[in-house]
Each structure stands twice: as structure tokens, then as C-alpha cells.
Design an enzyme around this catalytic site. Structure first.
Site, PDB file in Angstrom:
ATOM      1  N   HIS A  61       0.832  -1.216   0.000  1.00  0.00           N
ATOM      2  CA  HIS A  61       0.000   0.000   0.000  1.00  0.00           C
ATOM      3  C   HIS A  61       0.867   1.268   0.000  1.00  0.00           C
ATOM      4  O   HIS A  61       0.426   2.325   0.441  1.00  0.00           O
ATOM      5  CB  HIS A  61      -0.969   0.022   1.197  1.00  0.00           C
ATOM      6  CG  HIS A  61      -2.068  -0.993   1.075  1.00  0.00           C
ATOM      7  ND1 HIS A  61      -3.178  -0.802   0.276  1.00  0.00           N
ATOM      8  CD2 HIS A  61      -2.214  -2.223   1.616  1.00  0.00           C
ATOM      9  CE1 HIS A  61      -3.964  -1.869   0.357  1.00  0.00           C
ATOM     10  NE2 HIS A  61      -3.400  -2.743   1.160  1.00  0.00           N
ATOM     11  N   THR A  62       2.077   1.120  -0.446  1.00  0.00           N
ATOM     12  CA  THR A  62       2.966   2.278  -0.551  1.00  0.00           C
ATOM     13  C   THR A  62       2.958   2.851  -1.970  1.00  0.00           C
ATOM     14  O   THR A  62       3.260   4.027  -2.142  1.00  0.00           O
ATOM     15  CB  THR A  62       4.414   1.874  -0.214  1.00  0.00           C
ATOM     16  OG1 THR A  62       4.696   0.659  -0.902  1.00  0.00           O
ATOM     17  CG2 THR A  62       4.598   1.667   1.274  1.00  0.00           C
ATOM     18  N   ASP A  67       3.976  -5.065 -10.623  1.00  0.00           N
ATOM     19  CA  ASP A  67       3.982  -6.474 -11.038  1.00  0.00           C
ATOM     20  C   ASP A  67       4.735  -6.674 -12.343  1.00  0.00           C
ATOM     21  O   ASP A  67       5.582  -7.566 -12.472  1.00  0.00           O
ATOM     22  CB  ASP A  67       2.545  -6.989 -11.209  1.00  0.00           C
ATOM     23  CG  ASP A  67       1.758  -6.933  -9.919  1.00  0.00           C
ATOM     24  OD1 ASP A  67       2.338  -6.578  -8.877  1.00  0.00           O
ATOM     25  OD2 ASP A  67       0.548  -7.244  -9.962  1.00  0.00           O
TER      26      ASP A  67
END
Ligand code: ADP
Ligand code: MG
Length: 381
Positions: A32-33, A168
Site C-alpha cells: 500500500h505504498t 507487477d
């Protein structure tokens, strides 16, 4: 996987092909950074997508998916979008290559994968990166690997309806054996760090649950982060993203923002620092500190950011009780896997206990995946 892909290719399309591979990914720490302009710390894994590919001199693409046992043929104009979801990833990569001025002509391909789908290891990025790399090579486009990652990301946005970040595809394209990549999501600067945990294994335990809260909760977390950043910015105009803020700056606005926003921001600011601490620890080969940071991340995601769930907390607690060096939820939360750094001598006992005790408690067995940090997109001989 290699012999399955090559023998099917020979059966369908002939003797001549190039063989390509791209891995899925893990993220050791930095959760969540990304949307807060902070660091992530992923690496490509040894499970991925392998494809045999050969240009066919036409303007048609002919694909065969071994795992779905389906074939699909399509043209390369925008209107030619195929029906099968799995083929849209490849079609999207072709279109995004063309949009960037590259060539993507007709080709034949057979592919297979061993990344579990939807388990948080990004099988879709492996698929995109594998084809982005292969197409770039067979048509000699000379597009660099970072841009190949963007081709995969744009494919998700424009052809698969997933508004994902860059992590990703970046990891899948840029991965290096025995290295994790610290990526600054604000500047796109990146640095490789050695990750060779001799005497440890990296083990994922898949809860096989996905709680439905995920997308609404995600939007709420983003809002909280933006609120907190805006409040801090009034005192410190240089704060563009929450990741730019110091812990003491957050303290200054404690009474001005809702308690909930404060806790969310506390997690994010702590998490950005933990990525840096883990990088320092890796440079000293200090894997026990790495593991301790993983536990801190889990605590933050569970108690401050509140994106865990009973299944993940159960597995995390079990790891702690058994003396596993590090354990945390990996990915956005509300299900998916825990990632665990486990001493070799503890491995068998931990896996056995995780499977048995999780099943007793939740009624189904978790899945266990061992992963190695591996090279990203590449041609295999
Ligand atoms: P993940 O979190 O694993 O990326 P996604 O839902 O984003 O999950 O992507 C999974 C999709 O990617 C599958 O539904 C399929 O369309 C495609 N895909 C992934 N692996 C394969 C494979 N081995 N063969 C065919 N398609 C695949
Ligand atoms: Mg995906």
C-alpha cells in the site's frame, strides 16, 4: 513445462521457434505504498509463463494455451479483440506495442504457466511480460525493458479492465536471480539488492479466501491517505505524497484529522521506512531483522491499516508461535497469501502445522508455494 510447450508447438506450427519465459512476482515488503508515492520491494519468481513463439509472415496471431487447452486466432487491428480473456492479454500486448511505434506482425505461439491464478503472484503480469519481451525480440523493436513493463500495465488498463500500478510488470520484466528490486513509485528510480537467504526458505501460504470488501475498502484507504497528506501539506508544502511526510509531521496534525486517517497514515509512513530498513539489513546479510520487519508490516496492516482478515492473522500468529523468522500478509489484503521467511530446519514442521491447524480452524487446507527469486523476462535456449 518446457517439453509440453515445445512438443505442442511442433505438433501445431512446426520446428522453428524461440522460447521465452517471464516469472510471477513476490513483494517482500512495501505494501500500500505504491499509490502513496513510496517504495515497493518485489522480485520475480521461478514460477511463470513459458511461450514458444515464431513469426508466421501473416497479419494474424495464432495462439494455443496449454492450460486452457484452447486455441485462438485474431488480427492486429483494434477491432479484432478476441473473445477469450486469456487471449486478450496477448492481444493487448500486441496493440500496446503498435501504439508505441513498434512492430507486432503475425506470429504463432504455444504457452503454459505454473503461477497459481489469482493467488497474488501476478500470473497476468507474467503472461504480459513474456509476450511483450518475445514480440520485442522477434520483431527487433528495441524497446527497453522498463517500457515493456509499461506495455503490460497498459494492457491491464486498456484491454483487461484492471487499473493496476507498475510493480507487477516491472518485477516480471526486470527481475534478477538472487536480487530484489527497490522501486521508488514516485520517480521510477530502482535499485537491486542481494537476496540470498542461505539457510532460509521463502514460503507462501495461500489462504484461498478473498473477502469481498477489497475494492471498496481500497478506495477508502486511498481517501484516508490523501486526507492525511493534505493536512500535513498545510504545514509542509513539500509533501506531495504521504510517503514524503515524516512521522513527527503526522503527529502535528493528529487533532485535525479523523483518528482513522491518522492510523492509516501511521502505517504508510512506517512502511516506507521499513523498506529502507530491510534494504540496510540485506546489505548486512541480516535476515532476522528482515523477518522482524515483516512481522511489523503485518501488525500495521492488521491493526492500523485494517486490511487483514481472520485467516491471515491466524497464519501470521502461527508463524510467530513456531519461531518462523518473518511472516506477513502479501498483497492488498482481505485474503490471498502470507509470505514467510522460514529457517530450513523449521520448514517441515511449519508447513505441516500450517496445513493441519488452518484446516481445523477454517475447514479447508491452505496451499503452500515455495519460491526462488529468479530472472525476469528472458529468452531460454
Ligand atoms: P493474478 O493475480 O494471478 O494476476 P489475474 O486475475 O490478474 O490474477 O490474472 C489471471 C488471468 O491471467 C487468468 O484468468 C488468465 O486469463 C490469464 N492467465 C494467467 N496464467 C495463465 C496461463 N497459464 N494460461 C492462460 N492464461 C493465463
Ligand atoms: Mg493480475
Amino acid at each position: 513445462m518446457k517439453s509440453a510447450v515445445t512438443s505442442k508447438f511442433k505438433e501445431l506450427y512446426g520446428e522453428k521457434y524461440g522460447l521465452y519465459f517471464s516469472g510471477g512476482r513476490i513483494n517482500l515488503i512495501g505494501e500500500h505504498t505504491d499509490y502513496n508515492g513510496g517504495y515497493v520491494f518485489p522480485g520475480a519468481i521461478d514460477k511463470g509463463i513459458m511461450a514458444a513463439v515464431n513469426p508466421n509472415g501473416t497479419d494474424r496471431v495464432r495462439l494455443y494455451s496449454i492450460d486452457y487447452a484452447q486455441s485462438c486466432e485474431f488480427g492486429l487491428e483494434e477491432a479484432d479483440k478476441p473473445e477469450f480473456q486469456w487471449a486478450r492479454y496477448v492481444f493487448g500486448v500486441c496493440r500496446e506495442t503498435i501504439k508505441r511505434g513498434g512492430k507486432a506482425g503475425g506470429f504463432d505461439a504455444v504457452f503454459a504457466g505454473d503461477v497459481p491464478l489469482g493467488a497474488g503472484l501476478s500470473s497476468s503480469a507474467a503472461l504480459e511480460s513474456c509476450f511483450a519481451f518475445a514480440i520485442n525480440e522477434i520483431f527487433a523493436n528495441g524497446i527497453d525493458k522498463v517500457e515493456l513493463a509499461r506495455i503490460g500495465q497498459s494492457t491491464e488498463h486498456n484491454y483487461c479492465g484492471v487499473k493496476c500500478g507498475i510493480m507487477d510488470q516491472f518485477a516480471s520484466c526486470m527481475g534478477k536471480t538472487g536480487c530484489l528490486i527497490r522501486l521508488d513509485c514516485k520517480t521510477m528510480e530502482y535499485k537491486y539488492f542481494p537476496f540470498n537467504p542461505k539457510g532460509y526458505k521463502l514460503v507462501l501460504v495461500d489462504t484461498k479466501v478473498k473477502h469481498e470488501l477489497a475494492s471498496s475498502a481500497y478506495n477508502k484507504r486511498r481517501e484516508s491517505c490523501e486526507n492525511a497528506a493534505a493536512a500535513i501539506r498545510r504545514n509542509h508544502p513539500e509533501v506531495e505524497f504521504l510517503s514524503d511526510a515524516k512521522r513527527v509531521w503526522l503527529e502535528e496534525v493528529r487533532s485535525e484529522i479523523p483518528q482513522e486517517d491518522f492510523l492509516r497514515a501511521e502505517y504508510v509512513i512506517g512502511e516506507v521506512q521499513r523498506v529502507l530498513d530491510v534494504c540496510d539489513a540485506l546489505e548486512r546479510d541480516d535476515y532476522e531483522t528482515v523477518g522482524e520487519m515483516m512481522y511489523q508490516t503485518h501488525f500495521g496492516m492488521s491493526r492500523l491499516y485494517e486490511v487483514s482478515c481472520p485467516e491471515l492473522d491466524f497464519l501470521n500468529r502461527l508463524a510467530r508461535v513456531m519461531g518462523v523468522s518473518g511472516s506477513r500478509v502479501m498483497g492488498g489484503g482481505f485474503g490471498g497469501c502470507t509470505i514467510n521467511l522460514v529457517k530450513d530446519e523449521l520448514y517441515d514442521d511449519f508447513v505441516k502445522a500450517a496445513v493441519e491447524q488452518y484446516k481445523d480452524k477454517f475447514g479447508h487446507e491452505p496451499l503452500i508455494y515455495d519460491v526462488q527469486i529468479s530472472n525476469g523476462s528472458s529468452r531460454i535456449e
